[in-house]
Write an enzyme that holds these catalytic residues in place. Structure first.
Site, PDB file in Angstrom:
ATOM      1  N   MET A  27      32.750  30.246 -19.361  1.00 28.49           N
ATOM      2  CA  MET A  27      33.266  31.290 -18.468  1.00 28.49           C
ATOM      3  C   MET A  27      32.806  32.643 -18.990  1.00 28.49           C
ATOM      4  SD  MET A  27      37.193  29.934 -17.854  1.00 28.49           S
ATOM      5  CE  MET A  27      37.440  29.433 -19.566  1.00 28.49           C
ATOM      6  N   ALA A  28      32.092  33.369 -18.151  1.00 26.39           N
ATOM      7  CA  ALA A  28      31.568  34.672 -18.559  1.00 26.39           C
ATOM      8  C   ALA A  28      32.714  35.607 -18.914  1.00 26.39           C
ATOM      9  CB  ALA A  28      30.738  35.277 -17.437  1.00 26.39           C
ATOM     10  N   CYS A 110      26.941  28.684 -11.511  1.00 26.53           N
ATOM     11  CA  CYS A 110      27.573  29.985 -11.331  1.00 26.53           C
ATOM     12  C   CYS A 110      27.373  30.473  -9.898  1.00 26.53           C
ATOM     13  CB  CYS A 110      27.011  31.008 -12.308  1.00 26.53           C
ATOM     14  SG  CYS A 110      27.772  32.634 -12.120  1.00 26.53           S
ATOM     15  N   GLY A 237      38.659  25.131 -17.238  1.00 25.18           N
ATOM     16  CA  GLY A 237      38.307  26.538 -17.312  1.00 25.18           C
ATOM     17  C   GLY A 237      39.525  27.430 -17.326  1.00 25.18           C
ATOM     18  N   ARG A 238      39.912  27.921 -16.145  1.00 25.40           N
ATOM     19  CA  ARG A 238      40.955  28.941 -16.066  1.00 25.40           C
ATOM     20  C   ARG A 238      42.293  28.488 -16.644  1.00 25.40           C
ATOM     21  NH1 ARG A 238      40.505  30.374  -9.887  1.00 25.40           N
ATOM     22  NH2 ARG A 238      39.515  28.328  -9.835  1.00 25.40           N
TER      23      ARG A 238
END
Length: 364
Positions: A27-28, A110, A237-238
């Site tokens: 994750m950027a 992405c 991820g989140r």
């Protein structure tokens, strides 16, 4: 009663053996080295770096040098690269191998506008010949070093153009060692619901390990996704933002069918303070204090008084003040809550936060 548990044991990716099958998604602006290491310490078996550009003229920028920093990180070291030119991507793979990468991951997932407008990220799924050329070039560059190449992609460009299964077959033939599929199209961005039928189709189509990604926010969801897709691993991820111990929670649930007791409030404080120390060490005080705010905000967002604390904390501009504020907040919280209070953590983002993530999701 304990559910039928999927295998969470070691997983071979080429010649690299991962200790378990619970992965941290790249994750950027999030999965820098301190955050990757924190997640590994708390149960993740694998973590992929923020994406590194294939543009050689940007390799020596501060942003790229931080993204390529693996000092003290436990192995294996996985670096994601992004670009649109096969030769440049091959060179980027070799560059990162020279700096410690043990696995190279190709970004074809992405959805950020800045990336897709340059035909990188998930935009490559619209140009299958170019996507395959990139895969072949990167695999060829990594082969002499015995470095496996993996690929992260989406289900397709849009609802009408889902081609993940076709790309997966071609990528496997070209030598890809593992495939990760996020259950959304590029058109969806991070909105809507992830779907898992396409991931199941990819799993059925190839022999290499397949990783399921998208909307995996609880142990129950992890189990359901593993059962539905037959995937070899899951990528989170989140849901790991502010709750990096979710990997241990999932492992416990899959092994026992029960939920783990919430962590001690003082233990969470120590985890967060240790993370902040590593974070400041990478970014320095000026940038470190500012970029740490999001991590602290995620950690307290669903806790009593968390929003008010975050507002106060965002006005602080020194590492010392930030650390003291975090310590004081958790010390006060622990007076009434020996263990972290149960809270429904909403990982959905508002439009502004989502736009910021997309803006950050660039290879520069």
């Amino acid at each position: 009663m304990k559910p039928t548990s999927p295998d969470l044991g070691a997983l071979a990716v080429g010649n690299i053996v991962l200790p378990n099958r619970l992965f941290v998604a790249p994750m950027a602006g999030v999965t820098d080295r301190p955050f990757r290491q924190l997640c590994k310490n708390l149960g993740a078996g694998y973590a992929v770096s923020e994406m590194v550009t294939a543009r050689k003229d940007l390799w020596h920028t501060l942003k790229t040098s931080r993204r390529a920093n693996h000092d003290g990180e436990t192995t294996p070291i996985a670096v994601q690269i992004a670009g649109t030119d096969a030769a440049m991507m091959a060179e980027a793979a070799a560059y990162n191998i020279d700096r410690g990468a043990q696995i190279i991951d190709i970004n074809m997932g992405c959805p950020a506008k800045k990336v897709c407008n340059k035909w990188a990220g998930s935009a490559l799924m619209q140009d299958e010949p170019l996507a395959l050329q990139i895969v072949e070039a990167v695999v060829a560059a990594c082969l002499p070093h015995r470095v496996p190449v993996t690929l992260k992609m989406r289900t397709g460009w849009s609802l009408q153009h889902k081609n993940a299964e076709r790309i997966a077959r071609a990528a496997e033939q070209a030598g890809i060692a593992m495939l990760t599929v996020h259950g959304r199209t590029r058109e969806q961005g991070y909105k809507g619901q992830a779907e898992y039928d396409t991931i199941a189709a990819v799993k059925a189509a190839v022999r290499v390990p397949v990783v399921a990604n998208g909307d995996i926010t609880t142990p129950e969801k992890a189990l359901a996704v593993l059962r539905h897709t037959g995937a070899d691993a899951i990528m989170i991820g989140r849901a790991a933002q502010g709750r990096p111990w979710i990997f241990g929670d999932i492992a416990h649930f899959l092994a026992t069918g029960t939920h783990r007791t919430a962590p001690l409030t003082q233990q969470v404080k120590q985890w967060l303070l240790a993370h902040l120390g590593e974070h400041y060490g990478l970014y320095g005080e000026f940038a470190g204090v500012r970029t740490a705010r999001k991590h602290i905000g995620w950690a307290v967002r669903a806790l009593p008084g968390g929003e008010a604390f975050r507002t106060r904390m965002n006005a602080l501009d020194s590492c010392e003040a930030q650390v003291q504020a975090v310590a004081d907040y958790f010390d006060e919280l622990s007076l009434d809550h020996d263990r972290l209070p149960a809270a429904a953590v909403d990982v959905a983002e508002d439009d502004d936060a989502q736009e910021a993530r997309e803006a950050a999701c660039t290879a520069n």
